[in-house]
Design an enzyme around this catalytic site. Structure first.
Site, PDB file in Angstrom:
ATOM      1  N   GLU A 113       3.208  14.185  16.221  1.00 48.69           N
ATOM      2  CA  GLU A 113       2.478  12.922  16.057  1.00 48.69           C
ATOM      3  C   GLU A 113       2.911  11.942  17.146  1.00 48.69           C
ATOM      4  O   GLU A 113       3.918  12.180  17.834  1.00 48.69           O
ATOM      5  CB  GLU A 113       2.741  12.327  14.667  1.00 48.69           C
ATOM      6  N   HIS A 237      -3.061   1.427  11.865  1.00 50.24           N
ATOM      7  CA  HIS A 237      -3.238   2.820  12.290  1.00 50.24           C
ATOM      8  C   HIS A 237      -4.446   2.854  13.211  1.00 50.24           C
ATOM      9  O   HIS A 237      -5.469   2.234  12.922  1.00 50.24           O
ATOM     10  CB  HIS A 237      -3.469   3.720  11.069  1.00 50.24           C
ATOM     11  N   ARG A 285       1.907   4.062  17.746  1.00 49.85           N
ATOM     12  CA  ARG A 285       0.719   3.515  17.091  1.00 49.85           C
ATOM     13  C   ARG A 285       0.294   2.135  17.548  1.00 49.85           C
ATOM     14  O   ARG A 285      -0.887   1.841  17.618  1.00 49.85           O
ATOM     15  CB  ARG A 285       1.013   3.397  15.602  1.00 49.85           C
ATOM     16  N   HIS A 346      -2.150  -0.241   7.966  1.00 52.70           N
ATOM     17  CA  HIS A 346      -1.693   1.061   7.447  1.00 52.70           C
ATOM     18  C   HIS A 346      -0.340   1.003   6.757  1.00 52.70           C
ATOM     19  O   HIS A 346      -0.127   1.693   5.769  1.00 52.70           O
ATOM     20  CB  HIS A 346      -1.623   2.031   8.629  1.00 52.70           C
ATOM     21  N   ARG A 381       6.882   1.235  12.883  1.00 56.47           N
ATOM     22  CA  ARG A 381       7.372   2.485  12.299  1.00 56.47           C
ATOM     23  C   ARG A 381       6.887   3.699  13.087  1.00 56.47           C
ATOM     24  O   ARG A 381       5.699   3.820  13.390  1.00 56.47           O
ATOM     25  CB  ARG A 381       6.884   2.606  10.857  1.00 56.47           C
TER      26      ARG A 381
HETATM   27  P1  FAD Z   1       4.060   4.113  -3.172  1.00 58.03           P
HETATM   28  O1  FAD Z   1       3.944   5.565  -3.032  1.00 58.03           O
HETATM   29  O2  FAD Z   1       2.964   3.279  -2.630  1.00 58.03           O
HETATM   30  O3  FAD Z   1       4.229   3.831  -4.720  1.00 58.03           O
HETATM   31  C1  FAD Z   1       4.252   2.513  -5.216  1.00 58.03           C
HETATM   32  C2  FAD Z   1       4.362   2.573  -6.732  1.00 58.03           C
HETATM   33  O4  FAD Z   1       4.598   1.279  -7.229  1.00 58.03           O
HETATM   34  C3  FAD Z   1       3.103   3.064  -7.407  1.00 58.03           C
HETATM   35  O5  FAD Z   1       3.466   3.892  -8.485  1.00 58.03           O
HETATM   36  C4  FAD Z   1       2.473   1.781  -7.929  1.00 58.03           C
HETATM   37  O6  FAD Z   1       1.664   1.988  -9.063  1.00 58.03           O
HETATM   38  C5  FAD Z   1       3.708   1.004  -8.291  1.00 58.03           C
HETATM   39  N1  FAD Z   1       3.519  -0.452  -8.388  1.00 58.03           N
HETATM   40  C6  FAD Z   1       3.061  -1.310  -7.435  1.00 58.03           C
HETATM   41  N2  FAD Z   1       3.041  -2.563  -7.930  1.00 58.03           N
HETATM   42  C7  FAD Z   1       3.477  -2.490  -9.200  1.00 58.03           C
HETATM   43  C8  FAD Z   1       3.658  -3.425 -10.248  1.00 58.03           C
HETATM   44  N3  FAD Z   1       3.376  -4.735 -10.111  1.00 58.03           N
HETATM   45  N4  FAD Z   1       4.113  -2.989 -11.447  1.00 58.03           N
HETATM   46  C9  FAD Z   1       4.391  -1.681 -11.654  1.00 58.03           C
HETATM   47  N5  FAD Z   1       4.240  -0.744 -10.703  1.00 58.03           N
HETATM   48  C10 FAD Z   1       3.793  -1.152  -9.496  1.00 58.03           C
HETATM   49  N6  FAD Z   1       4.165   8.217   5.645  1.00 58.03           N
HETATM   50  C11 FAD Z   1       4.768   9.314   6.143  1.00 58.03           C
HETATM   51  O7  FAD Z   1       5.993   9.357   6.268  1.00 58.03           O
HETATM   52  N7  FAD Z   1       4.003  10.387   6.511  1.00 58.03           N
HETATM   53  C12 FAD Z   1       2.653  10.410   6.398  1.00 58.03           C
HETATM   54  O8  FAD Z   1       2.008  11.389   6.716  1.00 58.03           O
HETATM   55  C13 FAD Z   1       2.005   9.251   5.881  1.00 58.03           C
HETATM   56  N8  FAD Z   1       0.651   9.207   5.763  1.00 58.03           N
HETATM   57  C14 FAD Z   1       0.066   8.120   5.177  1.00 58.03           C
HETATM   58  C15 FAD Z   1      -1.315   8.112   4.961  1.00 58.03           C
HETATM   59  C16 FAD Z   1      -1.910   7.043   4.310  1.00 58.03           C
HETATM   60  C17 FAD Z   1      -3.385   7.049   4.078  1.00 58.03           C
HETATM   61  C18 FAD Z   1      -1.118   5.944   3.893  1.00 58.03           C
HETATM   62  C19 FAD Z   1      -1.738   4.778   3.205  1.00 58.03           C
HETATM   63  C20 FAD Z   1       0.249   5.942   4.120  1.00 58.03           C
HETATM   64  C21 FAD Z   1       0.849   7.020   4.758  1.00 58.03           C
HETATM   65  N9  FAD Z   1       2.225   7.059   4.974  1.00 58.03           N
HETATM   66  C22 FAD Z   1       2.818   8.171   5.492  1.00 58.03           C
HETATM   67  C23 FAD Z   1       3.085   6.001   4.435  1.00 58.03           C
HETATM   68  C24 FAD Z   1       3.710   6.491   3.123  1.00 58.03           C
HETATM   69  O9  FAD Z   1       2.750   7.211   2.384  1.00 58.03           O
HETATM   70  C25 FAD Z   1       4.205   5.336   2.278  1.00 58.03           C
HETATM   71  O10 FAD Z   1       4.965   4.457   3.049  1.00 58.03           O
HETATM   72  C26 FAD Z   1       5.088   5.844   1.139  1.00 58.03           C
HETATM   73  O11 FAD Z   1       4.412   6.830   0.405  1.00 58.03           O
HETATM   74  C27 FAD Z   1       5.481   4.698   0.236  1.00 58.03           C
HETATM   75  O12 FAD Z   1       6.109   5.223  -0.899  1.00 58.03           O
HETATM   76  P2  FAD Z   1       6.699   4.238  -1.979  1.00 58.03           P
HETATM   77  O13 FAD Z   1       7.329   5.094  -3.014  1.00 58.03           O
HETATM   78  O14 FAD Z   1       7.495   3.189  -1.332  1.00 58.03           O
HETATM   79  O15 FAD Z   1       5.407   3.515  -2.575  1.00 58.03           O
HETATM   80  C1  SIN Z   2      -0.856  10.042   9.686  1.00 58.92           C
HETATM   81  O1  SIN Z   2      -0.961  11.148   9.170  1.00 58.92           O
HETATM   82  O2  SIN Z   2      -1.399   9.704  10.739  1.00 58.92           O
HETATM   83  C2  SIN Z   2      -0.019   9.049   9.001  1.00 58.92           C
HETATM   84  C3  SIN Z   2       1.383   9.353   9.262  1.00 58.92           C
HETATM   85  C4  SIN Z   2       2.219   8.184   8.896  1.00 58.92           C
HETATM   86  O3  SIN Z   2       1.707   7.131   8.521  1.00 58.92           O
HETATM   87  O4  SIN Z   2       3.432   8.313   9.019  1.00 58.92           O
END
Ligand code: FAD
Ligand code: SIN
Length: 528
Positions: A113, A237, A285, A346, A381
């Site tokens: 990537e 993104h 990015r 993103h 990031r």
């Molecule tokens: P999340 O997985 O967003 O979980 C948040 C949790 O908090 C959820 O359960 C939600 O319901 C809960 N929550 C929120 N507010 C409240 C509230 N008020 N009360 C109770 N619960 C609440 N990163 C990578 O490293 N590789 C990738 O390939 C990648 N691809 C991505 C593709 C997309 C489309 C997106 C959007 C992001 C991508 N990212 C990627 C980033 C990565 O997915 C996220 O940064 C990561 O999953 C965040 O995880 P988290 O556990 O911090 O939060």
């Molecule tokens: C992507 O697959 O392009 C997202 C990867 C990331 O957000 O880290």
């Protein structure tokens, strides 16, 4: 109404929350609360994969350097080194949980990537996040010490103010949460709390983030007195699908990693050489997103093209089965034609300040994942470093809580949620109106390219809306929409305040008024 006290409350059921819960549950009872369904966070949406040094020709030092180059030197080197060194062990644990990573002749297949000098992204086709979320959730559901409670919107932390006798301390004792089904608010009391609520992407009109990414945890921590930093570093993104029916579907960076080219649809020319002749489509990015934005604005386009149709069709289908199928459903065959794409918000690089043990400023509160600013990402990031951050800091929080358990006081008696002075809202339209307004001015005034004048305009709107929202919040019974609007507004305020404080352009923060980069990188730290 108060819930049954638990040992540890985890808020959020994504990669960070579930990692912490699984590690804590070895010795403690854990309650996990999630807004909406248990798999509605960004984790399940991740496409590209997880970065880890696993190839013989690669080194931790390479990964550290790539992370710091992408982060424009704002990263904390100690944190970067720590996280990157943990990556192979995190991947091992995911393999043990049954995540079916792609393999080639038995070895993990590594894709590439933007910003990565080597192939180092482990993945499950182009739907890595879904596989990770499924595996973590299955393990959590099977664990006798974990209770999972979806449909709970946390409103605020329980602090000294909410004890039956005011303690005057900022100690966190759990959180108040709205049960989305019953409309009742309960106090979920715990000896330790882990915040893992994800990012604030939905503060922007166009975002790849899920609907619930409204910055709830960041706003809650700020209101309770925790410092927040680098909120101006909002990642855009470069390649979100442009489509009138589907608004926020990501086209993974791995498409460029596997040879995808960016082309101006008006001229038919590949243009990245004008912006980053060496790294081209695989520049970090911020560089590619600004290039796409520039082409769109300069040529008056609706979108640019991302083209991988020069690769054999079976190669494209094998690497990107989810995207291929989704696009076919919209009438686009990516094996034969280019994909129309635009930049979209993103990832939230800034957030609640934490240390290496995932501790926040507030006693009793740890935090992990996208709601935090750990020092890993700096000003931008590096792709696929964020799931990794969730695993490393989710584990760190659990380790620190367990190690210090005996010094954590038992929770005091807590006052139930007070609804005596509010009524049901008769003007839900106010919420929708304000929500749309915030997202629109954030996109137009606080987007990829900024100016001080536009930021001041946004600050002015935020101030006016703030009075209206607080008035509404003080008068009416809470709903999830109202909780989210209040937090979205708070997140917007933190982003704009931070952006106005940074008098340089660095990484994701690019302003025409201060185009230079200062010789010394400094965090923007906001203190409540
Ligand atoms: P999340 O997985 O967003 O979980 C948040 C949790 O908090 C959820 O359960 C939600 O319901 C809960 N929550 C929120 N507010 C409240 C509230 N008020 N009360 C109770 N619960 C609440 N990163 C990578 O490293 N590789 C990738 O390939 C990648 N691809 C991505 C593709 C997309 C489309 C997106 C959007 C992001 C991508 N990212 C990627 C980033 C990565 O997915 C996220 O940064 C990561 O999953 C965040 O995880 P988290 O556990 O911090 O939060
Ligand atoms: C992507 O697959 O392009 C997202 C990867 C990331 O957000 O880290």
């Amino acid at each position: 109404m108060n819930g049954e006290p638990t040992d540890v409350l985890v808020i959020g059921s994504g990669a960070a929350g579930l990692t912490a819960a699984l590690a804590l549950a070895q010795r403690k009872r854990v309650l996990v609360l999630a807004k909406g369904g248990l798999s509605e966070g960004a984790t399940a949406w991740a496409q590209g994969g997880i970065a880890a040094v696993l190839e013989a020709g690669d080194t931790f030092e390479n990964h550290v350097r790539d992370t710091m180059v992408a982060g424009a030197g704002l990263n904390d080197r100690e944190v970067v080194e720590h996280v990157i060194a943990q990556a192979p062990a995190s991947i091992d644990r995911l393999c043990e949980l049954g995540v079916p990573f792609n393999r080639e002749s038995g070895d993990l297949h590594l894709t590439r990537e933007g910003g990565h000098s080597h192939r180092r992204i482990v993945h499950v086709n182009d739907a890595t996040g879904w596989a990770v979320q499924e595996a973590l959730l299955k393990a959590a559901e099977a664990h006798p010490n974990i209770t999972l409670l979806p449909g709970q919107s946390c409103i605020d932390f329980i602090t000294g103010h909410h004890q039956e006798r005011f303690s005057g301390s900022g100690r966190v004792w759990g959180a108040y949460a709205l049960d989305e089904a019953t409309g009742k608010v309960a106090a979920h009391v715990a000896r330790a709390t882990v915040l893992a609520t994800g990012g604030a992407g939905r503060v922007y009109l166009f975002s790849t983030a899920p609907r619930g990414a409204t910055g709830d945890g960041i706003a809650m921590a700020w209101r309770a007195g925790a410092r927040v930093s680098n909120m101006e570093m909002m990642q855009f993104h470069p390649t979100c699908l442009y489509n009138t029916q589907v608004k926020n579907f990501l086209i993974t960076e791995a498409v460029r990693g596997e040879g995808g080219r960016l082309i101006n649809p008006a001229t038919g020319q590949r243009y990245m050489a004008q912006y980053d002749p060496e790294r081209m489509e695989l520049a970090p990015r911020d560089v590619v997103a600004r290039a796409n934005d520039d082409q769109i604005k300069r040529h008056g386009l609706d979108y640019v093209h991302l083209d991988i149709s020069h690769q054999p069709p079976e190669f494209v289908r094998a690497h990107f089965p989810t995207i291929h199928e989704k696009l076919l459903g919209l009438g686009i065959d990516m094996t034969k034609e280019p994909i129309p794409v635009v930049p979209a918000q993103h990832y939230t690089c800034g957030g609640v300040c934490i240390d290496l043990a995932a501790k926040t400023d507030l006693p009793g509160l740890w935090a992990a994942g996208e709601c935090t600013e750990s020092g890993l990402h700096g000003a931008n990031r590096l792709a696929s470093n964020s799931l990794l951050e969730c695993f490393v800091f989710g584990e760190a929080a659990a380790r620190d809580i367990l190690a210090g358990w005996d010094s954590l006081d038992a929770p005091p008696a807590v006052r139930p949620w007070d609804e005596s002075r509010v009524t049901d809202s008769d003007e839900e339209v106010v919420i929708k109106q304000n929500w749309t307004e915030i997202r629109r001015f954030m996109w137009n005034y606080v987007g990829i390219v900024r100016t001080t004048k536009r930021l001041q305009r946004a600050a002015h709107r935020i101030e006016t809306l703030g009075r209206e929202i607080e008035d509404y919040y003080g008068s009416f019974r809470v709903t999830t929409d109202l909780i989210e609007l209040r937090n979205l507004h708070q997140a917007a305020d933190l982003i704009v305040q931070s952006a106005l404080k940074r008098h340089e352009s660095r990484g994701l923060h690019f302003t025409l008024d201060y185009p230079q980069t200062d010789p010394v990188a400094r965090d923007t730290v906001l203190v409540p």
